[in-house]
Design an enzyme around this catalytic site. Structure first.
Site, PDB file in Angstrom:
ATOM      1  N   GLY A  46       0.846  -1.186   0.000  1.00 10.46           N
ATOM      2  CA  GLY A  46       0.000   0.000   0.000  1.00 10.46           C
ATOM      3  C   GLY A  46       0.881   1.235   0.000  1.00 10.46           C
ATOM      4  N   GLN A  51       2.930   9.927   1.595  1.00 15.64           N
ATOM      5  CA  GLN A  51       4.236   9.259   1.646  1.00 15.64           C
ATOM      6  C   GLN A  51       5.163   9.680   0.511  1.00 15.64           C
ATOM      7  OE1 GLN A  51       2.415   5.122   2.346  1.00 15.64           O
ATOM      8  NE2 GLN A  51       4.329   5.063   3.506  1.00 15.64           N
ATOM      9  N   CYS A  99       6.091  -0.193   7.473  1.00 16.08           N
ATOM     10  CA  CYS A  99       5.673   1.019   6.771  1.00 16.08           C
ATOM     11  C   CYS A  99       6.835   1.518   5.933  1.00 16.08           C
ATOM     12  CB  CYS A  99       5.262   2.089   7.782  1.00 16.08           C
ATOM     13  SG  CYS A  99       4.774   3.647   7.030  1.00 16.08           S
ATOM     14  N   LEU A 100       6.568   1.899   4.703  1.00 11.19           N
ATOM     15  CA  LEU A 100       7.629   2.396   3.819  1.00 11.19           C
ATOM     16  C   LEU A 100       8.205   3.723   4.320  1.00 11.19           C
ATOM     17  CD1 LEU A 100       6.014   1.569   0.346  1.00 11.19           C
ATOM     18  CD2 LEU A 100       7.807   0.290   1.541  1.00 11.19           C
ATOM     19  N   HIS A 141      -4.092   0.972   7.907  1.00  9.94           N
ATOM     20  CA  HIS A 141      -2.760   1.593   7.878  1.00  9.94           C
ATOM     21  C   HIS A 141      -2.726   2.766   6.895  1.00  9.94           C
ATOM     22  CE1 HIS A 141       1.790   1.164   7.993  1.00  9.94           C
ATOM     23  NE2 HIS A 141       1.602   1.969   6.956  1.00  9.94           N
ATOM     24  N   GLU A 142      -3.253   2.535   5.686  1.00  7.30           N
ATOM     25  CA  GLU A 142      -3.202   3.585   4.653  1.00  7.30           C
ATOM     26  C   GLU A 142      -4.155   4.733   4.990  1.00  7.30           C
ATOM     27  OE1 GLU A 142      -0.742   3.477   2.751  1.00  7.30           O
ATOM     28  OE2 GLU A 142      -0.264   1.373   3.130  1.00  7.30           O
ATOM     29  N   HIS A 145      -2.624   7.113   7.307  1.00 10.18           N
ATOM     30  CA  HIS A 145      -1.682   8.045   6.673  1.00 10.18           C
ATOM     31  C   HIS A 145      -2.394   9.330   6.237  1.00 10.18           C
ATOM     32  CE1 HIS A 145       2.240   6.202   6.415  1.00 10.18           C
ATOM     33  NE2 HIS A 145       1.779   5.071   5.917  1.00 10.18           N
TER      34      HIS A 145
HETATM   35 ZN    ZN Z   1       2.830   3.306   5.969  1.00  9.75          ZN
END
Ligand code: ZN
Length: 188
Positions: A46, A51, A99-100, A141-142, A145
């Site tokens: 995702g 991000q 998480c990226l 999670h997304e 963000h």
């Molecule tokens: Zn993330």
């Protein structure tokens, strides 16, 4: 610039509530295309627009459901309803999330088992997806963000302190840090 640098925790855009999309045009289409390519290259399951430094309520996802059905798409201006939040402590194996924007790290976190995502796609057609298990976790999670919340903000002890220690140790938690998927080293 199809693959975009990914912001690391500390960058203000990650900690700010994102804005609704109001203009559905070619530049939005290009942005979403870049988000897919960046997610794929990272690789991730995702990616939310903040991000990559874009303060808009958009995320993309790519996940194979438990029965093997591929689930890949974009949602714009979403809402999220969640159900069935488990009791007890997060499991190190089955609840560890990554998480990226906190790259290479994983910490366990309890999430709801079910979620219903609603929003629109690039053509402004309605999107409604019911998700369970890890797919429901990705949506939570997304969606977080888009409200300026990272999963590490939701951790409980001892994982909260551990994540804070790791973030400090890596020199994260300040503005201006990104990394570019496809490159070996983190960019400073
Ligand atoms: Zn993330």
């Amino acid at each position: 610039m199809p693959i975009r640098p990914i912001c690391i925790t500390g960058n203000p855009v990650l900690h700010t509530k994102a804005q609704d999309v109001t203009v559905f045009d070619d530049s939005l289409r290009q942005l979403v295309q870049d988000m897919y390519e960046t997610m794929d290259e990272a690789p991730g399951v995702g990616l939310a627009a903040p991000q990559i430094g874009v303060n808009l309520r958009i995320f993309v996802y790519d996940w194979d459901a438990e029965d093997g059905t591929p689930q890949r798409g974009v949602v714009i201006n979403p809402s999220l309803e969640i159900f069935d939040i488990p009791e007890g402590e997060a499991d190190l194996d089955s609840d560890s999330e990554g998480c990226l924007s906190v790259p290479g790290e994983r910490f366990p976190l309890i999430r709801a088992d079910k979620a219903i995502l609603r929003g629109v796609d690039l053509e402004q057609n309605p999107v409604q997806i019911e998700a369970e298990g890890w797919f429901a976790r990705i949506f939570q999670h997304e969606f977080d963000h888009l409200n300026g919340t990272l999963y590490v903000d939701r951790l409980v002890e001892p994982h909260k302190s551990e994540s804070e220690r790791v973030i400090a140790e890596r020199g994260w938690g300040k503005d201006g840090l990104t990394w570019l998927p496809g490159e070996e080293k983190l960019e400073g």
